[in-house]
Scaffold this active site. Sequence first.
Site, PDB file in Angstrom:
ATOM      1  N   GLU A 292      -8.207  -4.400  -3.319  1.00 46.39           N
ATOM      2  CA  GLU A 292      -6.899  -3.691  -3.455  1.00 46.39           C
ATOM      3  C   GLU A 292      -6.360  -4.484  -4.063  1.00 46.39           C
ATOM      4  OE1 GLU A 292      -4.136  -2.076  -1.135  1.00 46.39           O
ATOM      5  OE2 GLU A 292      -5.045   0.103  -0.603  1.00 46.39           O
TER       6      GLU A 292
ATOM      7  N   GLU B 151      -9.960   5.182   1.454  1.00 45.98           N
ATOM      8  CA  GLU B 151      -8.828   4.915   2.751  1.00 45.98           C
ATOM      9  C   GLU B 151      -8.284   6.254   2.086  1.00 45.98           C
ATOM     10  OE1 GLU B 151      -6.444   1.179   2.719  1.00 45.98           O
ATOM     11  OE2 GLU B 151      -8.599  -0.121   2.367  1.00 45.98           O
TER      12      GLU B 151
HETATM   13  C1  GAL Z   1      -3.977  -0.618   2.684  1.00 50.26           C
HETATM   14  C2  GAL Z   1      -4.812  -1.637   2.985  1.00 50.26           C
HETATM   15  C3  GAL Z   1      -5.717  -1.789   3.790  1.00 50.26           C
HETATM   16  C4  GAL Z   1      -4.244  -1.526   4.876  1.00 50.26           C
HETATM   17  C5  GAL Z   1      -3.478   0.008   4.560  1.00 50.26           C
HETATM   18  C6  GAL Z   1      -2.528   0.575   5.472  1.00 50.26           C
HETATM   19  O1  GAL Z   1      -3.253  -0.812   1.097  1.00 50.26           O
HETATM   20  O2  GAL Z   1      -6.226  -1.760   1.808  1.00 50.26           O
HETATM   21  O3  GAL Z   1      -5.814  -2.797   4.095  1.00 50.26           O
HETATM   22  O4  GAL Z   1      -3.749  -2.658   4.789  1.00 50.26           O
HETATM   23  O5  GAL Z   1      -3.314   0.005   3.417  1.00 50.26           O
HETATM   24  O6  GAL Z   1      -2.105   1.786   5.009  1.00 50.26           O
END
Ligand code: GAL
Length: 674
Positions: A153, A311
């Site tokens: 990110e 994710e």
């Molecule tokens: C994302 C990030 C992850 C984790 C997640 C939590 O933005 O890439 O590492 O922090 O959020 O929701």
Amino acid sequence: MTRSTTWPTDGMSYGGDYNPDQWSPETWEEDIRLMTEARVNIVTLGVFSWGNYEPEEGRFEFEWLDTVFDLLHAAGISVDLATPTAAPPIWLHQKHPEILPVTREGKRYWQGGRLGWCASTPIWRTHALRIAEVLAARYGDHPALKMWHVSNELGGGNRTCFCDESAAHFRRWLVDKYSTIDALNQAWGTAFWGHRYVDFAQVLPPRDSETVPNPGLQLDFDRFSSAALLEHFEAEAAVLRAATPHLPVTTNFMVSTRPSVADYARWAPRMDVLANDHYTIGEDPAREQELAMSADRMRGMRLGQPWLLMEHSSSAVNWQPRNRAKVPGELVRNSLSHVARGSDGALFFQWRASSAGAEQFHSAMVPHAGTRSKVWADVCELGRNLDALRDVVGTLVEPARVALLIDEEAFWAWKSGPKPVNDEPIWDTGRNLHRALFDAGVLTDVVPPWVDLDRYRLVIVPSLFLASDDTARALAEFAADGGHVVVTHLSGIVDPTNRVRTGGYPGAFKDMLGVMSEEFFPLLAGQSVTLDNGWKADGWTERLHADDAEIIASYADGDLAGHPAVTRRAIGDGAAGGSTAGTAWYVSTTLGRAALADLVDRLLAESGVAASIVVPRGVEAVRRIGDTGSFVFLLNHGADAVRIDTVAGHDLLGDRAVDRGFELAGGACAVVRE
Ligand code: GAL
């Protein structure tokens, strides 16, 4: 219609961020057993592990990572290996605190967070590329390694930096862009407040001053900041591509329906696999539509190519004011909605819920409670589902006939200085129109304005505040060729330098629309107006002249009573390719939900676009097509069972034949091979 990218897994990708360094080797054995049970086939490894394999400069402890690689490989699980640059180790911050980002106010951050680096600092770049090289040399030939994941990110913490290195980098970027200081002065309109520069050396980032910065400067700084992060991505990717030319390189975007930290649509061509992180917002009453629009935006960045949901969450996150847990089945519906809209897989943050650290209360595929949980049951169900969707892999989403134009630069320009309303999130205009289309069951491509519009019948231009002459020309040609365009308030107001287009609003589009708006009349909080066709609106109105357009509705009350509010201009005779004449609609106000639904119905009827799969309201239906067949995704977001009368074939999820008229239970999903 089949994907052309090298993909990291054979079937649908399924898994998540895996952080074994937070756990003992006994847990690793259990992890592998559970991953196999859930049918996980890929994990993202080592995102934040730098300090765990290089605890001191030059002293490496890779044994644990070697073991995990081998365990995963033995279980047939692919590795998406991250370069660990999302979290510099403590020793690096102590040795080089100058890599930490500096805020607009001039405060340098301290160690202890993540993404604690400035993309412009040379010593940071040296260390980042060194660790990427070390990883590529050690794991490049490992048979489990199937993809590289650059950092994490990018910009999600270090979106901007105002340090002296960044300032120097910014000036180099400006010299490249403008060549002469006069060109810069002209673009930014520095005659205002006498902020004229005589030398590039005088230019600084928009650091904290006692008033607001110049909007031209601010917009260019946003562009530069995005470009600096992309440059960092490219530098890491070059190291990885040189070492392992056969492996795809990606990084995870953060695309939602709101403005992004970086200009992802302009980054997209640089990615081997396009990947996104998406999290639903608990307070959002239309979460499914927000998810759908975000996914449509991902697909729109590289039409005709699948992307990857890198994710999302199995249940609650930990960063909203109150973190809503997902109800049984919601995890599966969320994942399948992304897949329906073009993702060839579904990954989570993260595999096992942390017991310590800043994310100890974030959900995961294996929750704190372990396998005796609704989350685990859903995780296993999703694994079975994705396995059953093997033949969907590589197919493409059925072409949409409606496009909705979004440009990050337009959002940034809107935020770059004081505006007629400073509490109006213009991105809601596009979201509300997408929602009306979603409710009507019509698939929309959410695309940047430079895509080829020929494939569409209807193009929506929602508060596209900044628009180039090229965009204006492309839309005018599209309408002249028989296409249908609808432009809303606050579109085409500034040009790419962030200067207002004078001569009446909406400057870039007024000729095509046959209208001219002489003054904005924003409504105050709580005020609303009614149009003479019964439509209600609030927020925004304009004093509009319909010079060469039919008036569809006028303001019936308020300061602008009697003035046109919504117009339509018929264009051409369709001779240039379209079977009918094109139209260009203008909507000068922020219509309420019922009015938007009505408007969208009219636009669809006029452009001859209909839902390609007619299903009961509350059911999301999207088709993917390819060499392996035609597959209809049906997601029932409602609590009650519904009858599906328009689809028949074999439901891959339930492994059953379905005839027209089959029942889809409340909350349930089906993927029917037609
Ligand atoms: C994302 C990030 C992850 C984790 C997640 C939590 O933005 O890439 O590492 O922090 O959020 O929701």
